[in-house]
Design a protein around this motif. Sequence first.
Motif, PDB file in Angstrom:
ATOM      1  N   UNK A  61       1.096  -0.723  -0.481  1.00  0.00           N
ATOM      2  CA  UNK A  61      -0.219  -0.374   0.106  1.00  0.00           C
ATOM      3  C   UNK A  61       1.024   1.132  -0.136  1.00  0.00           C
ATOM      4  N   UNK A  62       1.828   1.182   1.192  1.00  0.00           N
ATOM      5  CA  UNK A  62       3.295   2.277   0.933  1.00  0.00           C
ATOM      6  C   UNK A  62       3.372   2.641  -0.499  1.00  0.00           C
ATOM      7  N   UNK A  63       4.063   1.381  -0.908  1.00  0.00           N
ATOM      8  CA  UNK A  63       4.506   1.637  -2.441  1.00  0.00           C
ATOM      9  C   UNK A  63       3.619   2.287  -3.252  1.00  0.00           C
ATOM     10  N   UNK A  64       2.591   1.787  -3.152  1.00  0.00           N
ATOM     11  CA  UNK A  64       0.767   1.813  -3.980  1.00  0.00           C
ATOM     12  C   UNK A  64       1.218   4.116  -4.384  1.00  0.00           C
ATOM     13  N   UNK A  65       0.973   4.085  -2.771  1.00  0.00           N
ATOM     14  CA  UNK A  65       0.750   5.109  -2.461  1.00  0.00           C
ATOM     15  C   UNK A  65       1.938   6.611  -3.286  1.00  0.00           C
ATOM     16  N   UNK A  66       3.334   5.988  -2.594  1.00  0.00           N
ATOM     17  CA  UNK A  66       4.794   6.894  -2.987  1.00  0.00           C
ATOM     18  C   UNK A  66       5.560   6.886  -4.921  1.00  0.00           C
TER      19      UNK A  66
END
Length: 196
Positions: free
Chosen positions: A141-146
Amino acid sequence: MRLVLIGPPGAGKGTQAAVLSERLGVPHISTGDLFREHVTRGTPLGREAQRYLDTGELVPDRVTSGMVRERLARPDARHGFLLDGFPRTVPQARELAAMLGATGSAPDAVLAFTAPEEVVVARLLSRGRPDDTEDIIRHRQRVYQDQTAPLLAHYSGILLTVPAVGPVEDITARALAGLADTKGRAAQSVAITERS
Ligand code: ADP
């Protein structure tokens, strides 16, 4: 029709991609599926990709773009495709533009599926793929946001946002209605240009 699907892991992109590809008559090209096939077959690309899949990191652009370029060159993708999981970064979007530019085309629309983080995390926990442990899910999810969310601004001109909570058929209907609307507007603007 050349479509790109974007959405956080667990937004149901893969499910919608399968249905939409059938309805629209274009091949469904999922980079996640292609990577998992390579891993299963034990190819050099699969061996290189495996550690990224296992940790929820993105596979390096060079590897991913090469794989997609090869897939898009196959005859079934000549008249359209539905890309699920690519591009996932702005540099990958530039790569895609270059691949398609060589054939004088560009994506017709980008469908962005949206759902609250708690909903998508809960869905993924119930899916049970080997890379679906809570830590890896949160990391993806973090990778998606970033790295992936910046694509929404990159594609703002052709973006269709599809709320992805509710029955699968309702979400498909929203996506198809958005696409029909886009086609209607494109036809209208051609007619206006021809008249002026
Ligand atoms: P999800 O949508 O649940 O993240 P996918 O099947 O689309 O699952 O992707 C699984 C994994 O495959 C990602 O976590 C990533 O490691 C890799 N992957 C898929 N598409 C790409 C891409 N365009 N660039 C880099 N890595 C990718």
